[in-house]
Scaffold this motif. Structure first.
Motif, short mmCIF file in Angstrom:
data_model
loop_
_atom_site.label_atom_id
_atom_site.label_comp_id
_atom_site.label_asym_id
_atom_site.label_seq_id
_atom_site.Cartn_x
_atom_site.Cartn_y
_atom_site.Cartn_z
N SER A 152 1.02 -1.25 -0.01
CA SER A 152 0.03 0.02 0.01
C SER A 152 0.86 1.19 0.10
O SER A 152 1.21 1.85 1.11
CB SER A 152 -0.85 -0.13 1.20
OG SER A 152 -1.59 -1.20 1.29
N PRO A 153 1.47 1.64 -1.01
CA PRO A 153 2.40 2.60 -1.13
C PRO A 153 1.82 4.11 -0.67
O PRO A 153 2.36 5.11 -0.31
CB PRO A 153 2.76 2.78 -2.78
CG PRO A 153 1.81 1.89 -3.23
CD PRO A 153 1.08 1.04 -2.59
N TYR A 154 0.42 4.05 -0.83
CA TYR A 154 -0.19 5.38 -0.25
C TYR A 154 0.02 5.59 1.13
O TYR A 154 -0.21 6.65 1.62
CB TYR A 154 -1.63 5.37 -0.74
CG TYR A 154 -2.34 4.35 -0.14
CD1 TYR A 154 -2.96 4.20 0.92
CD2 TYR A 154 -2.73 3.14 -1.16
CE1 TYR A 154 -3.80 2.99 1.45
CE2 TYR A 154 -3.42 2.12 -0.83
CZ TYR A 154 -3.90 1.82 0.51
OH TYR A 154 -4.63 1.14 0.98
N LEU A 155 0.39 4.57 1.87
CA LEU A 155 0.56 4.56 3.40
C LEU A 155 2.03 5.06 3.86
O LEU A 155 2.21 5.52 4.93
CB LEU A 155 0.33 3.37 3.99
CG LEU A 155 -1.07 2.88 4.06
CD1 LEU A 155 -1.22 1.57 4.86
CD2 LEU A 155 -2.14 3.86 4.71
N HIS A 156 2.88 4.97 2.75
CA HIS A 156 4.29 5.14 3.18
C HIS A 156 4.78 6.49 3.30
O HIS A 156 5.94 6.69 3.72
CB HIS A 156 5.20 4.48 2.07
CG HIS A 156 4.97 2.94 1.96
ND1 HIS A 156 5.57 2.08 0.75
CD2 HIS A 156 4.21 2.04 2.52
CE1 HIS A 156 4.92 1.03 0.89
NE2 HIS A 156 4.36 1.01 1.93
N GLN A 157 3.92 7.52 2.79
CA GLN A 157 4.10 8.76 3.19
C GLN A 157 3.94 9.34 4.82
O GLN A 157 4.31 10.50 5.02
CB GLN A 157 3.32 9.81 2.28
CG GLN A 157 1.88 9.60 2.58
CD GLN A 157 1.16 10.49 1.51
OE1 GLN A 157 1.09 11.66 1.50
NE2 GLN A 157 0.04 9.80 1.03
N PHE A 158 3.25 8.50 5.44
CA PHE A 158 2.83 8.91 6.80
C PHE A 158 3.62 8.38 7.85
O PHE A 158 4.12 7.22 7.69
CB PHE A 158 1.25 8.56 7.00
CG PHE A 158 0.37 8.89 6.04
CD1 PHE A 158 -0.02 10.38 5.88
CD2 PHE A 158 -0.44 8.01 5.25
CE1 PHE A 158 -0.87 10.78 4.74
CE2 PHE A 158 -1.27 8.19 4.43
CZ PHE A 158 -1.48 9.64 4.13
N PRO A 159 3.86 9.06 9.04
CA PRO A 159 4.56 8.83 10.11
C PRO A 159 3.99 7.58 10.49
O PRO A 159 2.83 7.17 10.42
CB PRO A 159 4.49 9.85 11.07
CG PRO A 159 3.37 10.69 10.59
CD PRO A 159 3.14 10.53 9.10
N VAL A 160 4.79 6.50 11.28
CA VAL A 160 4.49 5.39 12.02
C VAL A 160 4.45 5.48 13.09
O VAL A 160 5.63 5.62 13.95
CB VAL A 160 5.48 4.16 11.32
CG1 VAL A 160 5.09 2.79 12.04
CG2 VAL A 160 5.35 4.16 9.76
N LEU A 161 3.48 5.23 14.10
CA LEU A 161 3.35 5.38 15.34
C LEU A 161 3.78 3.81 15.91
O LEU A 161 3.21 2.80 15.59
CB LEU A 161 1.94 5.61 16.08
CG LEU A 161 2.06 5.85 17.45
CD1 LEU A 161 2.92 7.00 17.87
CD2 LEU A 161 0.39 6.28 17.73
N SER A 162 4.82 3.86 16.49
CA SER A 162 5.11 2.35 17.03
C SER A 162 5.43 2.23 18.54
O SER A 162 5.74 3.10 19.20
CB SER A 162 6.56 2.01 16.41
OG SER A 162 6.97 0.66 16.70
N PHE A 163 5.11 1.02 18.98
CA PHE A 163 5.22 0.79 20.55
C PHE A 163 6.47 -0.32 20.86
O PHE A 163 6.45 -1.17 20.03
CB PHE A 163 3.85 0.32 20.97
CG PHE A 163 2.76 1.05 21.05
CD1 PHE A 163 2.51 2.06 21.95
CD2 PHE A 163 2.03 1.10 20.09
CE1 PHE A 163 1.49 2.99 21.89
CE2 PHE A 163 0.92 2.13 19.72
CZ PHE A 163 0.64 3.18 20.91
#
Length: 247
Positions: A152-163
């Motif tokens: 899903s390349p459209y998601l790759h522009q967004f920051p990733v919140l990780s725990f």
């Protein structure tokens, strides 16, 4: 009972099916909303909440049909929860418009170890003034979620919140391949806590616990001491939900 996007998506997906979806427990007489046995329906205990957060569930094709799915619990608790089926080649235009809506600030909630570009990784939620956080959850098995993100390349522009959570999952309806892999609703509870909505985090946590217990009671008969302990837990969960609703 508030009808929400996951309920609607479930109905739409059923209508598209050419044959019945035979998940485990397919013969159970389930409530169409909470998806546990009608004798153990939890709909009357659904929390009444407000939230400054929005969630987007991108669901693997059959995930929305699984009675054990916990994405619906997020929509039960957080009023602005959007839900769409994932498609590698034809993502929903409505979903893409939501992701590009400048009123929202999207975060993909995903494990850091699966992200190649570490500059995208965030461990806290910082929101621009006037924007609503849009927390994106990929709802499927861990293998399916990994594929969904990669494809899903459209998601790759967004920051990733990780725990980096050491919390062991209480989710025992479907066994995860690793101990620290959490159910979708558990992850959402952690997101809400990090965002500063601790009360809603507790709402979702107790709602998940109540769903889990009722779901397990729907799967098999219990007797004697086990039933007594189970009913005690159910009363505790229901009490917690009632108290939280009144705060």
């Amino acid at each position: 009972m508030r009808i929400h996007k996951v309920h609607q998506l479930h109905k739409e997906r059923l209508a598209r099916s050419s044959k019945p979806f035979n998940a485990r427990g397919a013969n159970v007489n389930r409530c169409e909303f909470c998806q546990v046995h009608k004798d153990h329906c939890i709909c009357e205990y659904q929390p009444e909440t407000t939230s400054d957060a929005a969630f987007l569930l991108i669901m693997f094709d059959t995930e929305v049909l699984k009675p054990s799915n916990t994405g619906k619990l997020i929509a039960d608790v957080i009023p602005e929860t959007h839900a769409y089926l994932w498609s590698r080649t034809e993502p929903s235009e409505e979903m893409l418009a939501l992701l590009n809506n400048e009123a929202y600030q999207p975060f993909v909630v995903f494990p850091e170890e699966q992200i190649e570009d570490k500059s995208l990784v965030r461990n806290e939620v910082i929101i621009e003034e006037g924007k609503t956080p849009l927390f994106i959850l990929l709802d499927g098995s861990w293998r399916e979620a990994g594929r969904m993100y990669r494809k899903s390349p459209y998601l790759h522009q967004f920051p990733v919140l990780s725990f980096k959570s050491e919390q062991l999952s209480n989710y025992i309806m479907r066994k995860a391949s690793k101990d620290h892999q959490l159910a979708t609703a558990e992850v959402a509870s952690m997101v809400l806590d990090l965002f500063g909505e601790q009360q809603n985090a507790r709402h979702l946590e107790h709602w998940f616990e109540l769903f889990r217990e009722h779901y397990l009671y729907s799967k098999r008969p219990v007797k004697g001491a086990e039933r007594g302990m189970g009913l005690k837990r159910l009363i505790e969960f229901r009490t917690n939900l009632k108290v939280n609703n009144e705060i």
